[in-house]
Design a protein around this motif. Structure first.
Motif, short mmCIF file in Angstrom:
data_model
loop_
_atom_site.label_atom_id
_atom_site.label_comp_id
_atom_site.label_asym_id
_atom_site.label_seq_id
_atom_site.Cartn_x
_atom_site.Cartn_y
_atom_site.Cartn_z
N PRO A 13 40.96 -17.96 29.25
CA PRO A 13 40.20 -17.59 30.88
C PRO A 13 40.36 -16.35 31.01
O PRO A 13 39.51 -15.63 31.86
N GLU A 14 41.57 -15.27 30.73
CA GLU A 14 41.44 -14.10 31.19
C GLU A 14 40.48 -13.21 30.29
O GLU A 14 39.97 -12.53 30.85
N ARG A 15 40.42 -13.59 29.15
CA ARG A 15 39.45 -12.77 28.11
C ARG A 15 38.08 -13.03 28.69
O ARG A 15 37.38 -11.87 28.96
N ILE A 16 37.57 -14.32 29.22
CA ILE A 16 36.65 -14.47 29.61
C ILE A 16 36.32 -13.77 30.85
O ILE A 16 34.89 -13.23 31.02
N ALA A 20 33.37 -11.10 31.71
CA ALA A 20 32.38 -11.18 32.93
C ALA A 20 32.45 -9.99 33.70
O ALA A 20 31.30 -9.54 34.14
N TRP A 21 33.84 -9.60 34.06
CA TRP A 21 33.76 -8.36 34.85
C TRP A 21 33.24 -7.17 34.23
O TRP A 21 32.39 -6.51 35.07
N ARG A 66 30.88 -5.62 46.19
CA ARG A 66 32.08 -6.45 47.06
C ARG A 66 31.62 -8.00 46.38
O ARG A 66 32.60 -8.75 45.96
N ARG A 67 30.52 -8.32 46.14
CA ARG A 67 30.09 -9.66 45.60
C ARG A 67 30.70 -9.64 43.91
O ARG A 67 31.12 -10.64 43.51
N PHE A 72 34.62 -11.64 40.20
CA PHE A 72 35.56 -11.41 39.07
C PHE A 72 36.68 -12.34 39.45
O PHE A 72 37.46 -12.89 38.68
N ASP A 73 37.32 -12.25 40.83
CA ASP A 73 38.49 -12.92 41.36
C ASP A 73 38.26 -14.24 41.21
O ASP A 73 39.20 -15.13 40.79
#
Length: 134
Positions: A13-16, A20-21, A66-67, A72-73
Motif C-alpha cells: 500500500p505504501e508503494r501504491i 499515486a502521489w 490541496r486536493r 495522497f493522505d
C-alpha cells in the motif's frame, strides 16, 4: 544501492500510495504549466484579462495541490486533521450566545419580579365612621 533497499522494504500500500502521489504531482504540475502558458498568452492580449486569469490560475493551482495532498493522505490511510480553529471559534460563539441568553433571562426575571411585588397593607382604623372595619 542504499536507497533501493529502503524502497523495496516498504509495504505494497505504501508503494501504491507513493506511485499515486507521483502521478498526482506530475498531473498537477503539467496542468499548472499549461494554464500558466495560457495565462501568459492571454496577458499579451489584454492586461485586465491576464490579471484575472493569473488570479484564477493561482487559486486553481492551490486547490489542485490541496486536493492532491488530501488524495495522497487518503491513499496512505491517514485521516484528515481536525479543524481546530473552526472548533474553537464555534465553542467561543456558543459560549458568547449562552452568556447573552443568560444575562437576558436574568434581566427579564428581575423585571418581572419587580412588577409582581405589590405590597398590600392592612390598615386598622379603630373608629371608622363608615363601619368598614367590621
Amino acid at each position: 544501492m542504499f536507497g533501493t533497499t529502503l524502497l523495496d522494504r516498504r509495504s505494497k500500500p505504501e508503494r501504491i500510495a507513493d506511485q499515486a502521489w507521483q502521478h498526482l504531482v506530475s498531473s498537477v504540475s503539467s496542468a499548472g504549466d499549461s494554464v500558466r502558458d495560457t495565462a501568459r498568452s492571454a496577458r499579451r492580449g489584454g492586461s485586465g484579462l491576464a490579471d484575472d486569469a493569473t488570479d484564477l490560475v493561482g487559486t486553481a493551482a492551490e486547490e489542485a495541490r490541496r486536493r492532491a495532498t488530501l488524495a495522497f493522505d487518503a491513499l496512505a490511510g491517514r485521516r484528515p486533521a481536525l479543524p481546530w480553529t473552526l472548533l474553537i471559534s464555534a465553542a467561543l460563539v456558543g459560549a458568547a450566545l449562552g452568556w447573552a441568553a443568560g444575562t437576558a433571562a436574568r434581566a427579564a426575571g428581575s423585571r418581572g419580579r419587580d412588577a409582581d411585588e405589590i405590597e398590600f397593607v392592612d390598615v386598622d382604623r379603630p373608629n371608622s365612621p363608615v363601619g368598614l372595619d367590621g
